[in-house]
Design a protein around this motif. Structure first.
Motif, PDB file in Angstrom:
ATOM      1  N   GLY A  13       1.965 -12.362  65.230  1.00 25.85           N
ATOM      2  CA  GLY A  13       1.776 -11.646  63.978  1.00 25.85           C
ATOM      3  C   GLY A  13       1.757 -10.161  64.224  1.00 25.85           C
ATOM      4  N   ARG A  89      -5.747 -11.658  60.415  1.00 23.30           N
ATOM      5  CA  ARG A  89      -5.653 -11.385  58.982  1.00 23.30           C
ATOM      6  C   ARG A  89      -4.234 -11.505  58.467  1.00 23.30           C
ATOM      7  N   HIS A  90      -3.251 -11.327  59.335  1.00 21.50           N
ATOM      8  CA  HIS A  90      -1.853 -11.309  58.916  1.00 21.50           C
ATOM      9  C   HIS A  90      -1.121 -12.616  59.204  1.00 21.50           C
ATOM     10  N   LEU A  91      -1.808 -13.589  59.777  1.00 30.09           N
ATOM     11  CA  LEU A  91      -1.169 -14.866  60.083  1.00 30.09           C
ATOM     12  C   LEU A  91      -1.196 -15.775  58.863  1.00 30.09           C
ATOM     13  N   LYS A  92      -0.084 -16.376  58.544  1.00 30.03           N
ATOM     14  CA  LYS A  92       0.008 -17.264  57.392  1.00 30.03           C
ATOM     15  C   LYS A  92      -0.762 -18.561  57.664  1.00 30.03           C
ATOM     16  N   PRO A  93      -1.350 -19.160  56.612  1.00 28.55           N
ATOM     17  CA  PRO A  93      -2.168 -20.371  56.810  1.00 28.55           C
ATOM     18  C   PRO A  93      -1.444 -21.502  57.526  1.00 28.55           C
ATOM     19  N   HIS A  94      -0.162 -21.724  57.207  1.00 33.01           N
ATOM     20  CA  HIS A  94       0.533 -22.846  57.846  1.00 33.01           C
ATOM     21  C   HIS A  94       0.734 -22.592  59.334  1.00 33.01           C
ATOM     22  N   LEU A  95       0.895 -21.322  59.722  1.00 34.55           N
ATOM     23  CA  LEU A  95       1.018 -20.992  61.132  1.00 34.55           C
ATOM     24  C   LEU A  95      -0.323 -21.127  61.835  1.00 34.55           C
TER      25      LEU A  95
END
Length: 283
Positions: A13, A89-95
């Motif tokens: 990220g 904070r910048h990582l998407k939930p699915h990742l």
């Protein structure tokens, strides 16, 4: 256990943590519950692939809060958390769900599903949109149940299981998720000694063979000493010590943090420090 949890290579990220070798890191993290006035931090730590971190301390010291911060369930008021080098904070939930698994201390007994269906839920982050599980997904789920000695519970309904059985099924669900980081909150609190050994053997194998990074909250200091590579000792939201069990589990630290008199001797079988309580009534 080799091959159960293959390594997961994902794009990083935004941002970068200070320690390039760490897979999970906290930098000057602070958090508070405003209603109670409890404050945690600042905390700095780094967890590398293949390491097992034990978070220890008395009740109310902030162990579970720290674990929930590392998982992303709670957001720090200040400081930064990094996962695979990316600012959490910048990582998407699915990742996040592909990289990080979390096992709570208590599992709800209200799921009206068979145990194998619960474990299969761990495969959801890996499924393409609107696609159902494949035979490969079921094979991974059943291997996870075999590793946690829950294969015989596959067709039992989750809400009919004992507390210890539910806990092991939830651990199997997280293993089926194939994370590269696994966080567990008191994973052995409902287990008998046989299954405690089973769970820790699985965790050590995942760390050593699959290079999984593992952090867990523990109350048993001797389990922490025996199985963890390093320990985070907390008191009232503050870090009292962070390092190898030999360094953290000193008579002075335990007396200061737990207000308990102990003696520490080397485990003759493994060489790990073993903590003995000293009764005031036998002096």
């Amino acid at each position: 256990m080799v091959g159960l949890m293959p390594s997961l290579q994902e794009e990083k990220g935004h941002g970068c943590c200070a320690d390039e070798k760490s897979i999970l890191a906290a930098e000057k993290v602070r958090f508070s519950y405003h209603n109670s006035g409890f404050e945690l931090g600042p905390v700095d730590l780094a967890l590398e692939a293949g390491e097992i971190l034990g978070i220890i301390g008395p009740n109310g010291s902030g162990k579970t809060t720290m674990l929930r911060l590392l998982s992303g369930f709670l957001r720090p008021e200040s400081g930064r958390l990094y996962l695979n080098g990316g600012d959490i904070r910048h990582l998407k939930p699915h990742l996040m769900a592909k990289i990080l698994g979390f096992v709570p201390s208590q599992s709800p007994a209200t799921f009206p599903f068979r145990s194998i269906e619960i474990v299969m839920m761990g495969r959801l982050p890996h499924l393409p949109f609107l696609r159902s599980e494949s035979s490969k997904d079921e094979d991974i789920a059943r291997r996870a149940m075999g590793a946690t000695d829950t294969a015989h519970l596959a067709d039992r309904y989750f809400n009919e299981l004992s507390g210890g059985e539910r806990q092991r099924v939830m651990i199997a669900m997280s293993l089926a998720q194939e994370p590269s980081v696994l966080l567990l909150d008191e994973p052995t609190s409902h287990l008998d000694i046989s299954h405690i050994v089973t769970v820790f053997d699985v965790l050590v194998s995942l760390a050593r063979d699959s290079k999984m990074a593992i952090a867990l909250v523990l109350h048993d200091l001797n389990l922490a000493s025996e199985y963890c590579d390093k320990l985070l000792l907390m008191r009232a939201g503050k870090v009292e010590a962070l390092g190898r069990p030999d360094d953290v589990l000193s008579v002075e630290n335990i007396k200061s943090v737990f207000r308990a008199e102990v003696a520490i001797h080397e485990n003759p079988a493994t060489g790990a420090p073993f903590v003995f309580p000293v009764s005031r009534h036998r002096r």
